[in-house]
Design a protein around this motif. Structure first.
Motif, PDB file in Angstrom:
ATOM      1  N   PRO A  86      41.718  51.503  16.813  1.00 37.21           N
ATOM      2  CA  PRO A  86      41.745  52.656  15.914  1.00 37.21           C
ATOM      3  C   PRO A  86      41.000  53.833  16.546  1.00 37.21           C
ATOM      4  O   PRO A  86      40.058  53.659  17.322  1.00 37.21           O
ATOM      5  CB  PRO A  86      41.016  52.152  14.662  1.00 37.21           C
ATOM      6  CG  PRO A  86      41.124  50.659  14.725  1.00 37.21           C
ATOM      7  CD  PRO A  86      41.138  50.316  16.183  1.00 37.21           C
ATOM      8  N   ALA A  87      41.417  55.031  16.206  1.00 36.22           N
ATOM      9  CA  ALA A  87      40.826  56.239  16.784  1.00 36.22           C
ATOM     10  C   ALA A  87      39.320  56.303  16.552  1.00 36.22           C
ATOM     11  O   ALA A  87      38.570  56.692  17.449  1.00 36.22           O
ATOM     12  CB  ALA A  87      41.503  57.478  16.212  1.00 36.22           C
ATOM     13  N   GLN A  88      38.870  55.925  15.378  1.00 43.21           N
ATOM     14  CA  GLN A  88      37.435  56.008  15.077  1.00 43.21           C
ATOM     15  C   GLN A  88      36.630  55.066  15.967  1.00 43.21           C
ATOM     16  O   GLN A  88      35.553  55.420  16.441  1.00 43.21           O
ATOM     17  CB  GLN A  88      37.183  55.707  13.592  1.00 43.21           C
ATOM     18  CG  GLN A  88      35.828  56.132  13.118  1.00 43.21           C
ATOM     19  CD  GLN A  88      35.601  57.635  13.175  1.00 43.21           C
ATOM     20  OE1 GLN A  88      36.530  58.436  13.207  1.00 43.21           O
ATOM     21  NE2 GLN A  88      34.354  58.035  13.187  1.00 43.21           N
ATOM     22  N   VAL A  89      37.143  53.882  16.223  1.00 39.60           N
ATOM     23  CA  VAL A  89      36.461  52.930  17.106  1.00 39.60           C
ATOM     24  C   VAL A  89      36.448  53.479  18.533  1.00 39.60           C
ATOM     25  O   VAL A  89      35.436  53.410  19.231  1.00 39.60           O
ATOM     26  CB  VAL A  89      37.139  51.543  17.047  1.00 39.60           C
ATOM     27  CG1 VAL A  89      36.544  50.600  18.080  1.00 39.60           C
ATOM     28  CG2 VAL A  89      37.029  50.955  15.650  1.00 39.60           C
ATOM     29  N   THR A  90      37.555  54.061  18.951  1.00 36.02           N
ATOM     30  CA  THR A  90      37.627  54.665  20.281  1.00 36.02           C
ATOM     31  C   THR A  90      36.612  55.792  20.404  1.00 36.02           C
ATOM     32  O   THR A  90      35.939  55.921  21.433  1.00 36.02           O
ATOM     33  CB  THR A  90      39.045  55.191  20.550  1.00 36.02           C
ATOM     34  OG1 THR A  90      39.966  54.101  20.446  1.00 36.02           O
ATOM     35  CG2 THR A  90      39.153  55.822  21.918  1.00 36.02           C
ATOM     36  N   LYS A  91      36.454  56.589  19.359  1.00 30.16           N
ATOM     37  CA  LYS A  91      35.473  57.680  19.392  1.00 30.16           C
ATOM     38  C   LYS A  91      34.057  57.138  19.542  1.00 30.16           C
ATOM     39  O   LYS A  91      33.231  57.724  20.249  1.00 30.16           O
ATOM     40  CB  LYS A  91      35.572  58.529  18.122  1.00 30.16           C
ATOM     41  CG  LYS A  91      36.801  59.400  18.067  1.00 30.16           C
ATOM     42  CD  LYS A  91      36.822  60.175  16.766  1.00 30.16           C
ATOM     43  CE  LYS A  91      38.074  60.996  16.604  1.00 30.16           C
ATOM     44  NZ  LYS A  91      38.055  61.763  15.344  1.00 30.16           N
ATOM     45  N   VAL A  92      33.751  56.010  18.902  1.00 30.10           N
ATOM     46  CA  VAL A  92      32.419  55.402  19.034  1.00 30.10           C
ATOM     47  C   VAL A  92      32.191  54.961  20.485  1.00 30.10           C
ATOM     48  O   VAL A  92      31.138  55.223  21.065  1.00 30.10           O
ATOM     49  CB  VAL A  92      32.250  54.221  18.052  1.00 30.10           C
ATOM     50  CG1 VAL A  92      30.965  53.456  18.338  1.00 30.10           C
ATOM     51  CG2 VAL A  92      32.252  54.718  16.607  1.00 30.10           C
ATOM     52  N   LEU A  93      33.195  54.303  21.073  1.00 32.16           N
ATOM     53  CA  LEU A  93      33.071  53.866  22.475  1.00 32.16           C
ATOM     54  C   LEU A  93      32.882  55.056  23.412  1.00 32.16           C
ATOM     55  O   LEU A  93      32.026  55.035  24.299  1.00 32.16           O
ATOM     56  CB  LEU A  93      34.323  53.089  22.897  1.00 32.16           C
ATOM     57  CG  LEU A  93      34.575  51.739  22.245  1.00 32.16           C
ATOM     58  CD1 LEU A  93      35.896  51.167  22.735  1.00 32.16           C
ATOM     59  CD2 LEU A  93      33.447  50.781  22.518  1.00 32.16           C
ATOM     60  N   LEU A  94      33.694  56.095  23.204  1.00 35.87           N
ATOM     61  CA  LEU A  94      33.597  57.274  24.064  1.00 35.87           C
ATOM     62  C   LEU A  94      32.269  57.992  23.881  1.00 35.87           C
ATOM     63  O   LEU A  94      31.703  58.514  24.849  1.00 35.87           O
ATOM     64  CB  LEU A  94      34.769  58.213  23.797  1.00 35.87           C
ATOM     65  CG  LEU A  94      36.142  57.664  24.201  1.00 35.87           C
ATOM     66  CD1 LEU A  94      37.247  58.619  23.758  1.00 35.87           C
ATOM     67  CD2 LEU A  94      36.212  57.398  25.688  1.00 35.87           C
ATOM     68  N   ALA A  95      31.761  58.027  22.662  1.00 35.83           N
ATOM     69  CA  ALA A  95      30.455  58.657  22.422  1.00 35.83           C
ATOM     70  C   ALA A  95      29.359  57.904  23.176  1.00 35.83           C
ATOM     71  O   ALA A  95      28.439  58.521  23.720  1.00 35.83           O
ATOM     72  CB  ALA A  95      30.156  58.707  20.930  1.00 35.83           C
ATOM     73  N   ASP A  96      29.454  56.575  23.226  1.00 35.26           N
ATOM     74  CA  ASP A  96      28.491  55.787  24.003  1.00 35.26           C
ATOM     75  C   ASP A  96      28.555  56.179  25.479  1.00 35.26           C
ATOM     76  O   ASP A  96      27.522  56.366  26.128  1.00 35.26           O
ATOM     77  CB  ASP A  96      28.793  54.283  23.882  1.00 35.26           C
ATOM     78  CG  ASP A  96      28.544  53.723  22.497  1.00 35.26           C
ATOM     79  OD1 ASP A  96      27.872  54.395  21.683  1.00 35.26           O
ATOM     80  OD2 ASP A  96      29.036  52.609  22.229  1.00 35.26           O
ATOM     81  N   LEU A  97      29.776  56.319  26.000  1.00 40.21           N
ATOM     82  CA  LEU A  97      29.941  56.700  27.402  1.00 40.21           C
ATOM     83  C   LEU A  97      29.468  58.127  27.652  1.00 40.21           C
ATOM     84  O   LEU A  97      28.909  58.428  28.706  1.00 40.21           O
ATOM     85  CB  LEU A  97      31.414  56.544  27.815  1.00 40.21           C
ATOM     86  CG  LEU A  97      31.931  55.111  27.881  1.00 40.21           C
ATOM     87  CD1 LEU A  97      33.445  55.089  28.049  1.00 40.21           C
ATOM     88  CD2 LEU A  97      31.244  54.347  29.008  1.00 40.21           C
ATOM     89  N   LEU A  98      29.668  58.985  26.675  1.00 37.60           N
ATOM     90  CA  LEU A  98      29.209  60.364  26.778  1.00 37.60           C
ATOM     91  C   LEU A  98      27.680  60.414  26.782  1.00 37.60           C
ATOM     92  O   LEU A  98      27.068  61.129  27.588  1.00 37.60           O
ATOM     93  CB  LEU A  98      29.772  61.173  25.609  1.00 37.60           C
ATOM     94  CG  LEU A  98      29.640  62.672  25.629  1.00 37.60           C
ATOM     95  CD1 LEU A  98      30.358  63.264  26.829  1.00 37.60           C
ATOM     96  CD2 LEU A  98      30.218  63.263  24.362  1.00 37.60           C
ATOM     97  N   ASP A  99      27.064  59.621  25.915  1.00 46.08           N
ATOM     98  CA  ASP A  99      25.598  59.584  25.814  1.00 46.08           C
ATOM     99  C   ASP A  99      24.936  59.119  27.107  1.00 46.08           C
ATOM    100  O   ASP A  99      23.837  59.559  27.439  1.00 46.08           O
ATOM    101  CB  ASP A  99      25.157  58.684  24.657  1.00 46.08           C
ATOM    102  CG  ASP A  99      25.495  59.262  23.297  1.00 46.08           C
ATOM    103  OD1 ASP A  99      25.782  60.478  23.196  1.00 46.08           O
ATOM    104  OD2 ASP A  99      25.494  58.487  22.308  1.00 46.08           O
ATOM    105  N   CYS A 100      25.596  58.212  27.834  1.00 38.69           N
ATOM    106  CA  CYS A 100      24.972  57.715  29.071  1.00 38.69           C
ATOM    107  C   CYS A 100      25.449  58.476  30.304  1.00 38.69           C
ATOM    108  O   CYS A 100      25.119  58.106  31.429  1.00 38.69           O
ATOM    109  CB  CYS A 100      25.209  56.213  29.224  1.00 38.69           C
ATOM    110  SG  CYS A 100      26.891  55.740  29.575  1.00 38.69           S
TER     111      CYS A 100
END
Length: 125
Positions: free
Chosen positions: A80-94
Motif C-alpha cells: 500500500p502507498a502509505q506503507v511505502t511512504k513509511v519505508l521511504l521516509a526511513d530511507l530519507l531519514d538515514c
C-alpha cells in the motif's frame, strides 16, 4: 545494488497470499516521518544506511537508482502507498535517498515550453 533472488518478489503463498503483512513491514507505523506525495520523486544517494534496515528497505532502495515516483515504487513493491511512504521516509531519514516534491498545481507553466511541445507534436503528425 543487486537483490538476492528472494527479494525479487514479495513472499507469497499461492493459497494464503502475502506471507508478511504490510503493517509488519512498516513496524506497525502508519505515518511517515516525512511529507511524501504519490508524485514525489525519490532517488538513491549512493550512501549506505548506518542503521540496519529490513529487506523491504533494501528492495525499495534498489528500485530507485534514478528518479522514481512514490506511486511507482508502491506498485513495484506490491505494498500500500502509505506503507511505502513509511519505508521511504526511513530511507530519507538515514540519507539513503533524496525526495523532491511534485510541482505545486498553482505554479505557472512556461508558455514557450508548451508552444515548443505543441509545435513538435504538429510536425510529427
Amino acid at each position: 545494488m543487486t537483490l538476492p533472488a528472494s527479494l525479487d518478489r514479495p513472499l507469497l503463498d499461492e493459497a494464503a497470499g502475502r506471507l508478511i503483512r504490510p503493517y509488519t513491514v512498516s513496524g506497525g507505523r502508519t505515518r511517515p516521518t516525512a511529507e511524501l506525495d504519490l508524485l514525489s520523486l525519490v532517488m538513491a544517494t549512493g550512501s549506505t544506511p548506518r542503521t540496519p534496515l529490513g529487506p523491504e528497505h533494501a528492495h525499495a532502495l534498489a528500485l530507485c537508482p534514478g528518479p522514481t515516483s512514490v506511486a511507482e515504487l508502491s506498485a513495484h513493491l506490491r505494498l500500500p502507498a502509505q506503507v511505502t511512504k513509511v519505508l521511504l521516509a526511513d530511507l530519507l531519514d538515514c540519507g539513503a535517498i533524496t525526495a523532491r516534491a511534485p510541482r505545486p498545481p498553482d505554479t505557472p507553466t512556461d508558455r514557450s515550453l508548451l508552444e515548443a511541445v505543441l509545435d513538435g507534436l504538429r510536425r510529427r503528425l
